[in-house]
Write a protein that holds these residues in place. Structure first.
Motif, mmCIF file in Angstrom:
data_model
loop_
_atom_site.group_PDB
_atom_site.id
_atom_site.type_symbol
_atom_site.label_atom_id
_atom_site.label_comp_id
_atom_site.label_asym_id
_atom_site.label_seq_id
_atom_site.Cartn_x
_atom_site.Cartn_y
_atom_site.Cartn_z
ATOM 1 N N LEU A 1 0.812 -1.221 0.000
ATOM 2 C CA LEU A 1 0.000 0.000 0.000
ATOM 3 C C LEU A 1 0.846 1.271 0.000
ATOM 4 O O LEU A 1 0.372 2.344 0.371
ATOM 5 C CB LEU A 1 -0.942 -0.015 1.213
ATOM 6 C CG LEU A 1 -1.932 -1.175 1.204
ATOM 7 C CD1 LEU A 1 -2.808 -1.142 2.441
ATOM 8 C CD2 LEU A 1 -2.792 -1.144 -0.054
ATOM 9 N N GLN A 2 2.099 1.147 -0.421
ATOM 10 C CA GLN A 2 2.939 2.340 -0.522
ATOM 11 C C GLN A 2 2.304 3.363 -1.443
ATOM 12 O O GLN A 2 1.748 3.030 -2.471
ATOM 13 C CB GLN A 2 4.276 1.980 -1.159
ATOM 14 C CG GLN A 2 5.276 1.394 -0.236
ATOM 15 C CD GLN A 2 6.562 1.138 -0.997
ATOM 16 O OE1 GLN A 2 7.395 2.005 -1.135
ATOM 17 N NE2 GLN A 2 6.699 -0.056 -1.505
ATOM 18 N N ARG A 3 2.447 4.618 -1.082
ATOM 19 C CA ARG A 3 1.945 5.687 -1.948
ATOM 20 C C ARG A 3 3.028 6.054 -2.964
ATOM 21 O O ARG A 3 4.208 5.769 -2.764
ATOM 22 C CB ARG A 3 1.592 6.925 -1.105
ATOM 23 C CG ARG A 3 0.659 6.658 0.079
ATOM 24 C CD ARG A 3 -0.703 6.088 -0.278
ATOM 25 N NE ARG A 3 -1.464 6.863 -1.239
ATOM 26 C CZ ARG A 3 -2.209 7.946 -0.963
ATOM 27 N NH1 ARG A 3 -2.281 8.370 0.282
ATOM 28 N NH2 ARG A 3 -2.880 8.579 -1.904
ATOM 29 N N PRO A 4 2.631 6.693 -4.044
ATOM 30 C CA PRO A 4 3.612 7.036 -5.081
ATOM 31 C C PRO A 4 4.661 8.027 -4.557
ATOM 32 O O PRO A 4 4.399 8.754 -3.606
ATOM 33 C CB PRO A 4 2.779 7.693 -6.179
ATOM 34 C CG PRO A 4 1.379 7.619 -5.771
ATOM 35 C CD PRO A 4 1.283 7.147 -4.369
ATOM 36 N N SER B 1 -2.773 8.185 -17.383
ATOM 37 C CA SER B 1 -3.808 9.022 -17.981
ATOM 38 C C SER B 1 -3.384 10.476 -17.777
ATOM 39 O O SER B 1 -2.521 10.748 -16.941
ATOM 40 C CB SER B 1 -5.153 8.764 -17.306
ATOM 41 O OG SER B 1 -5.198 9.430 -16.055
ATOM 42 N N PRO B 2 -4.000 11.404 -18.503
ATOM 43 C CA PRO B 2 -3.615 12.816 -18.298
ATOM 44 C C PRO B 2 -3.897 13.299 -16.876
ATOM 45 O O PRO B 2 -3.358 14.321 -16.459
ATOM 46 C CB PRO B 2 -4.495 13.572 -19.303
ATOM 47 C CG PRO B 2 -4.879 12.562 -20.322
ATOM 48 C CD PRO B 2 -4.960 11.248 -19.595
ATOM 49 N N SER B 3 -4.667 12.545 -16.120
ATOM 50 C CA SER B 3 -4.946 12.990 -14.755
ATOM 51 C C SER B 3 -3.849 12.597 -13.777
ATOM 52 O O SER B 3 -3.723 13.203 -12.718
ATOM 53 C CB SER B 3 -6.295 12.447 -14.277
ATOM 54 O OG SER B 3 -6.218 11.055 -14.101
ATOM 55 N N CYS B 4 -3.047 11.579 -14.130
ATOM 56 C CA CYS B 4 -1.981 11.145 -13.214
ATOM 57 C C CYS B 4 -0.963 10.283 -13.952
ATOM 58 O O CYS B 4 -1.334 9.351 -14.668
ATOM 59 C CB CYS B 4 -2.559 10.353 -12.045
ATOM 60 S SG CYS B 4 -1.296 9.835 -10.850
ATOM 61 N N ILE B 5 0.310 10.606 -13.752
ATOM 62 C CA ILE B 5 1.379 9.846 -14.424
ATOM 63 C C ILE B 5 2.360 9.244 -13.406
ATOM 64 O O ILE B 5 3.477 8.856 -13.758
ATOM 65 C CB ILE B 5 2.129 10.716 -15.461
ATOM 66 C CG1 ILE B 5 2.792 11.932 -14.797
ATOM 67 C CG2 ILE B 5 1.184 11.154 -16.576
ATOM 68 C CD1 ILE B 5 3.690 12.737 -15.759
ATOM 69 N N ALA B 6 1.940 9.150 -12.157
ATOM 70 C CA ALA B 6 2.822 8.606 -11.111
ATOM 71 C C ALA B 6 2.999 7.093 -11.293
ATOM 72 O O ALA B 6 2.166 6.429 -11.904
ATOM 73 C CB ALA B 6 2.237 8.888 -9.731
ATOM 74 N N VAL B 7 4.093 6.561 -10.736
ATOM 75 C CA VAL B 7 4.328 5.113 -10.788
ATOM 76 C C VAL B 7 4.235 4.514 -9.387
ATOM 77 O O VAL B 7 4.437 5.196 -8.384
ATOM 78 C CB VAL B 7 5.705 4.748 -11.402
ATOM 79 C CG1 VAL B 7 5.792 5.240 -12.830
ATOM 80 C CG2 VAL B 7 6.860 5.273 -10.569
ATOM 81 N N HIS B 8 3.945 3.233 -9.358
ATOM 82 C CA HIS B 8 3.938 2.502 -8.086
ATOM 83 C C HIS B 8 5.387 2.196 -7.714
ATOM 84 O O HIS B 8 6.141 1.698 -8.535
ATOM 85 C CB HIS B 8 3.135 1.201 -8.245
ATOM 86 C CG HIS B 8 2.780 0.571 -6.944
ATOM 87 N ND1 HIS B 8 3.511 -0.448 -6.404
ATOM 88 C CD2 HIS B 8 1.794 0.844 -6.064
ATOM 89 C CE1 HIS B 8 2.974 -0.784 -5.240
ATOM 90 N NE2 HIS B 8 1.936 -0.020 -5.016
#
Lengths: 352, 165
Positions: A114-117, A154-161
């Protein structure tokens, strides 16, 4: 940091009941949560400390040969469990390639899932971030984004796990046991993490109050034990998140690949299973050409989300190399630098 | 004081009361118990200067909520020497110049003690470097630190053999 109510239940049902209050967050080791609270990104009204619940820190062999890992097992304890490391060596290698020894001693298996980006704009309350503040925009899209997603964004978010652990786990069909208001259920790890779409604030399939109590690895995942590796490219030799990573696992029969498993890390908002690439390898003899073909299949849908087109070719090369290392066989002892393509000792083989 | 926890710190059991749930183990040690050896470098788990042993294992005390560690045994740099006799890791850091300014040193030494307890690195300098990567040294005394860990580990093993004999 905002202040909060602190409760310390001693049973799972008590924890689930305590976390029913809006604004609750579970606290395990806190290596990610406390960090997020210090910068004001996480602002829970209530911390439900689950570290004093008995029985969640066990590693158990199941009657069907699978392995059940309690959510409070510490990363280091799992990685160094001889039975686990023998059965699922790529998972042990991934665990030991992540964070530092201090963090691995503290951080829990459940928390890792459950780590956050680690996106800098998510971490900065003064930046626009649809994940942290839905509808506020995404400063990463036109910002410092060379380490951001190339798949599933998506254009709303480009973060990685950010997890290493999850990459081989997803390749090996791990399951997650969840205790919630309506009792216990289980889902595949692949179904736990969600792609951002239009709702990047929703990162997992968990409902409010849901508690991950265990992780399960199926017995059949151990057939890859002889040919399983995790390879992770970092911007420094140790103690860094992946730029890109890959877990490769092969079941070999008479010199040919009976079945393959492949997953990528650092490329998407979730650990990325490359099923088409896996299928392209089945029945083939290991070799550079078929590995490259698999890598092309794995990244077929990739596109840069910013200044990160280099990650696509880098990911292909990491896939080829991870497959080659897996085909060569799991080393008897983990390399000095787990998961690393480099050695810090000049002239030494990185996986000697 | 609404909160009270029990900690065994450097061998002494203490009941500690405090009024704010946000206190980290690091802040508790430094601000409430006056044990300022563990340093607050980054306060984000990135530098390792706050490293202490909790129940025998090295962790970042800056990322540990004090309340959650009720009942724990904590060992800090203040508790490793036996009177005037330095711990073998302390002695080895001096012998090998494993520091310059000294700010990171308590964390380095506690991390090295944890590493030796864990027993995974052996005498391999590459494994020692990897196992110490959670401790930054901005003076870059890394070469001396690795040598100190190797020497201290040998000294501890020899002392163990003498005790067993």
């Amino acid at each position: 940091m905002n202040t909060f109510d602190y409760v310390r239940p001693s049973t799972v049902p008590d924890a689930v009941a305590a976390a029913a209050a809006p604004g609750s967050a579970y606290l395990a080791s806190g290596t990610n949560l406390l960090d997020l609270m210090k910068v004001g990104v996480a602002r829970p009204d209530r911390l439900v400390d689950i570290t004093h619940i008995a029985g969640l820190d066990r590693i158990e062999r199941l009657p069907d040969g699978g392995l059940r890992i309690g959510a409070l097992v510490r990363n280091a304890d799992l990685a160094h469990d001889p039975d686990f490391a023998r059965s699922y060596p790529a998972v042990a290698e991934a665990l030991l390639s992540g964070a530092s020894a201090q963090l691995r001693n503290a951080a829990t298996i459940g928390g890792n899932l459950l780590q956050r980006p680690r996106c800098a704009y998510f971490y900065d309350p003064f930046s626009a971030c649809n994940k942290r503040a839905p509808g506020s925009g995404c400063d990463a899209l036109h910002g410092e984004n060379r380490l951001h997603a190339v798949l599933g964004w998506s254009p709303s978010c480009i973060a990685v796990h950010p997890s290493d652990f999850c990459v081989p786990l997803i390749a090996l069909d791990a399951f997650v046991e969840i205790e919630g208001r309506n009792g216990r259920r289980e889902i595949s790890l692949d179904a736990l993490h969600l792609l951002p779409g239009d709702t990047p604030e929703r990162e997992t399939a968990l409902e409010p109050g849901d508690l991950i109590v265990a992780l399960r690895l199926p017995a059949r995942a151990a057939v890859f034990a002889g040919h399983a590796r995790y390879l992770k490219l970092r911007e420094r030799t140790s103690y860094a998140f992946a730029v890109v990573s890959a877990a490769a696992a092969l079941e070999m029969e008479d010199g040919a690949i009976r079945q393959a498993r492949l997953a990528l890390g650092g490329v998407a908002a979730k650990p990325w299973r490359a099923r088409a690439a896996e299928e392209s390898l089945a029945g083939e003899r290991p070799g550079e050409a078929i590995f490259r073909r698999a890598a092309e299949a794995a990244l077929a849908d990739a596109k840069p989300s910013g200044d990160n087109a280099f990650k696509i070719e880098l990911a292909r090369r990491i896939v080829v190399r991870a497959l080659a290392l897996a085909a060569a066989g799991t080393p008897a002892r983990l390399p000095a630098l787990p998961g690393s393509p480099f050695s810090s000792a000049p002239g030494a083989l990185h996986d000697a | 004081m609404p909160f009270c926890i029990s900690l065994t710190v450097n061998g002494v059991k203490r009941n500690i009361e405090f009024d704010d749930p946000r206190v980290t183990l690091l802040d508790l040690l430094r601000e409430r118990l006056d044990l300022t050896g563990a340093k607050k470098g980054c306060d984000r788990g990135q530098c390792g200067a706050c490293t202490v042993l909790v129940n025998g294992r090295r962790i970042n005390s800056c990322l540990a909520l004090a309340l959650s560690h009720d009942g724990a045994e904590v060992l800090t740099i203040e508790g490793v020497a036996q009177g005037e006799a330095l711990h073998p890791v302390q002695a080895a850091f001096i012998a090998h110049d494993g520091f310059q300014c000294g700010f990171c040193t308590p964390g380095q030494i506690m991390s090295a003690i944890g590493l030796i307890n864990e027993g995974h690195a052996g005498d391999d300098p590459e494994r020692i470097r990897e196992a110490m990567s959670g401790n930054l040294c901005r003076c870059a005394a890394y070469i001396g630190i690795v040598e100190a860990v190797q020497d201290a580990q040998k000294a501890i093993a020899e002392a163990g053999r003498r005790d067993a004999a």
